[in-house]
Design an enzyme around this catalytic site. Structure first.
Site, PDB file in Angstrom:
ATOM      1  N   GLY A 191     -90.977 -18.671 -61.225  1.00  5.63           N
ATOM      2  CA  GLY A 191     -89.696 -18.559 -61.917  1.00  5.63           C
ATOM      3  C   GLY A 191     -88.911 -19.820 -61.588  1.00  5.63           C
ATOM      4  N   CYS A 227     -95.450  -9.752 -51.933  1.00  8.22           N
ATOM      5  CA  CYS A 227     -94.663 -11.354 -52.080  1.00  8.22           C
ATOM      6  C   CYS A 227     -93.452 -11.060 -52.310  1.00  8.22           C
ATOM      7  CB  CYS A 227     -95.557 -12.186 -52.711  1.00  8.22           C
ATOM      8  SG  CYS A 227     -95.215 -13.956 -52.575  1.00  8.22           S
ATOM      9  N   SER A 244     -91.442 -11.562 -55.453  1.00  9.33           N
ATOM     10  CA  SER A 244     -91.411 -12.077 -57.119  1.00  9.33           C
ATOM     11  C   SER A 244     -89.789 -11.608 -57.535  1.00  9.33           C
ATOM     12  CB  SER A 244     -92.370 -11.282 -57.875  1.00  9.33           C
ATOM     13  OG  SER A 244     -91.942 -11.325 -59.123  1.00  9.33           O
ATOM     14  N   ASP A 271     -97.900 -15.759 -61.112  1.00  7.17           N
ATOM     15  CA  ASP A 271     -97.728 -17.242 -61.023  1.00  7.17           C
ATOM     16  C   ASP A 271     -98.312 -17.776 -62.555  1.00  7.17           C
ATOM     17  OD1 ASP A 271     -97.455 -16.664 -57.988  1.00  7.17           O
ATOM     18  OD2 ASP A 271     -96.846 -18.847 -58.426  1.00  7.17           O
ATOM     19  N   ASN A 327    -101.805 -14.051 -58.776  1.00  8.51           N
ATOM     20  CA  ASN A 327    -100.621 -13.726 -58.032  1.00  8.51           C
ATOM     21  C   ASN A 327    -100.789 -14.074 -56.452  1.00  8.51           C
ATOM     22  OD1 ASN A 327     -97.539 -13.267 -57.718  1.00  8.51           O
ATOM     23  ND2 ASN A 327     -98.339 -11.338 -56.983  1.00  8.51           N
TER      24      ASN A 327
HETATM   25  C1  RUB Z   1     -94.838 -16.353 -55.245  1.00  9.72           C
HETATM   26  C2  RUB Z   1     -95.598 -15.374 -55.818  1.00  9.72           C
HETATM   27  C3  RUB Z   1     -94.819 -14.579 -56.758  1.00  9.72           C
HETATM   28  C4  RUB Z   1     -94.802 -15.202 -58.359  1.00  9.72           C
HETATM   29  C5  RUB Z   1     -93.926 -14.604 -59.412  1.00  9.72           C
HETATM   30  O1  RUB Z   1     -95.741 -17.336 -54.381  1.00  9.72           O
HETATM   31  O2  RUB Z   1     -96.761 -15.229 -55.940  1.00  9.72           O
HETATM   32  O3  RUB Z   1     -95.137 -13.165 -56.858  1.00  9.72           O
HETATM   33  O4  RUB Z   1     -94.686 -16.645 -58.278  1.00  9.72           O
HETATM   34  O5  RUB Z   1     -92.533 -14.983 -58.529  1.00  9.72           O
HETATM   35  P1  RUB Z   1     -95.092 -18.547 -53.634  1.00  9.72           P
HETATM   36  P2  RUB Z   1     -91.267 -14.736 -59.729  1.00  9.72           P
HETATM   37  O6  RUB Z   1     -94.076 -18.087 -52.521  1.00  9.72           O
HETATM   38  O7  RUB Z   1     -96.438 -18.876 -52.873  1.00  9.72           O
HETATM   39  O8  RUB Z   1     -94.420 -19.357 -54.514  1.00  9.72           O
HETATM   40  O9  RUB Z   1     -91.238 -13.496 -60.330  1.00  9.72           O
HETATM   41  O10 RUB Z   1     -90.049 -15.139 -58.672  1.00  9.72           O
HETATM   42  O11 RUB Z   1     -91.289 -16.100 -60.726  1.00  9.72           O
END
Ligand code: RUB
Length: 311
Positions: free
Chosen positions: A22, A130, A132, A199, A209
């Site tokens: 995001g 991770c 998110s 992702d 993801n």
């Molecule tokens: C981040 C990741 C997150 C998604 C969703 O990977 O896998 O779970 O991007 O995140 P990285 P959000 O750290 O390699 O970017 O919900 O914040 O969009």
């Protein structure tokens, strides 16, 4: 000058100073907006060409999060079919599109939090992986409603985004536990629900993801623990409907270990994995909660324009 700014943003995305699907999308939109503001193009065709080049630089920064090309194309699509000779209108349309993408994106995360919280029960232990924003919003929103919940977060080697997650949740007062990625199966029976972000979501409902997500899904499935994905609709991948395969980013081996200490050994560092729809109970989007099998409907509704003629 302003292409420099675009390149800088692309570099921050590549190096993961800006990260999370995001956030990547919003910063790409912001960067294109700045580019438009600085642009000196006096002719519509040239302006669109320059904007496309800037968009390509951003898109090339990381390959897996489809939110990135979706953000760029959201803006481009809104100016491509306009009167080319009215440069000021084009400029304003592009700026407004960038603003509305960012605004809608932030609202979407908030709405996902509210929708997702309805699926969290008092007393739940939630596992996440991770870092998110969408998944965290679900957890924070449930906590904000007064639900007595606990979170277990895996660290997400090699970049340890799980550490960001636990700090953020703990700062809200949410009881939070950090585990190594390999501890998931050992403790999954203590978990009621898994909530992760995405992702990219393919037309067949598969979710891409952070690496390790699919192992958690497998463990959750075995232990009959519910597995939820929190994702804005711009994380759905239009072209997967046409059979396109999602590229899984492979990052620098140095993120895993110092290659000079492992001579003759390949160090392989895929950053994402694919969780098949069979292992996913629900996808929580800002448009509503859907089963993974309904991903295709979101793609048709949200991106019909993008692939329109081709299907
Ligand atoms: C981040 C990741 C997150 C998604 C969703 O990977 O896998 O779970 O991007 O995140 P990285 P959000 O750290 O390699 O970017 O919900 O914040 O969009």
């Amino acid at each position: 000058m302003s292409l420099e700014n675009v390149k800088e943003t692309a570099e921050k995305i590549r190096s993961m100073e800006i990260r999370g699907a995001g956030e990547i999308a919003r910063s790409a939109a912001e960067s294109l907006k700045n580019f438009v503001e600085d642009s000196t193009a006096s002719e519509g065709e040239k302006f669109i060409e320059q904007l496309k080049d800037a968009g390509d630089i951003l898109i090339s920064a990381r390959p897996t999060a489809v939110s990135l090309p979706n953000a760029v194309n959201y803006i481009l699509h809104r100016i491509e079919n306009c009167e080319l000779d009215d440069i000021e209108t084009l400029r304003n349309l592009a700026k407004n599109a960038a603003d509305s993408f960012i605004d809608n994106s932030l609202k979407a995360v908030e709405t996902i939090g509210l929708f997702g919280a309805r699926r969290i029960d008092d007393g739940d232990t939630i596992m996440t992986h991770c870092n998110s924003k969408a998944a965290i919003e679900v957890i924070k929103s449930a906590w904000g409603e007064g639900k007595d919940i606990e979170v277990i977060a895996s660290e997400a080697r090699p970049r340890y985004q799980g550490q960001i997650t636990v700090k953020e949740l703990a700062s809200e007062g949410i009881p939070t536990t950090l585990i190594v990625d390999s501890a998931v199966r050992a403790i999954i029976k203590k978990v009621d629900k898994v909530v992760v972000g995405a992702d990219c979501i393919a037309a067949n409902g598969a979710v891409i993801n952070k690496i390790g997500t699919s192992q958690i899904a497998l463990c959750a499935n075995e232990a009959r623990v519910l597995f939820f994905v929190a994702a804005e609709t711009y994380k759905f991948h239009p072209e997967t409907h046409l059979g396109e395969i999602v590229e899984i980013e492979e990052r620098d081996p140095e993120e895993v270990a110092d290659p000079s200490e492992f001579e003759g050994i390949r160090i392989w560092n895929p950053a994402f994995d694919v969780t098949p729809a069979d292992y996913i109970d629900l996808i929580i989007t800002e448009k509503g909660i859907i089963p993974p099998e309904a991903a295709i409907m979101i793609i048709k509704e949200e991106f019909g324009w993008a692939v329109g003629g081709k299907w």
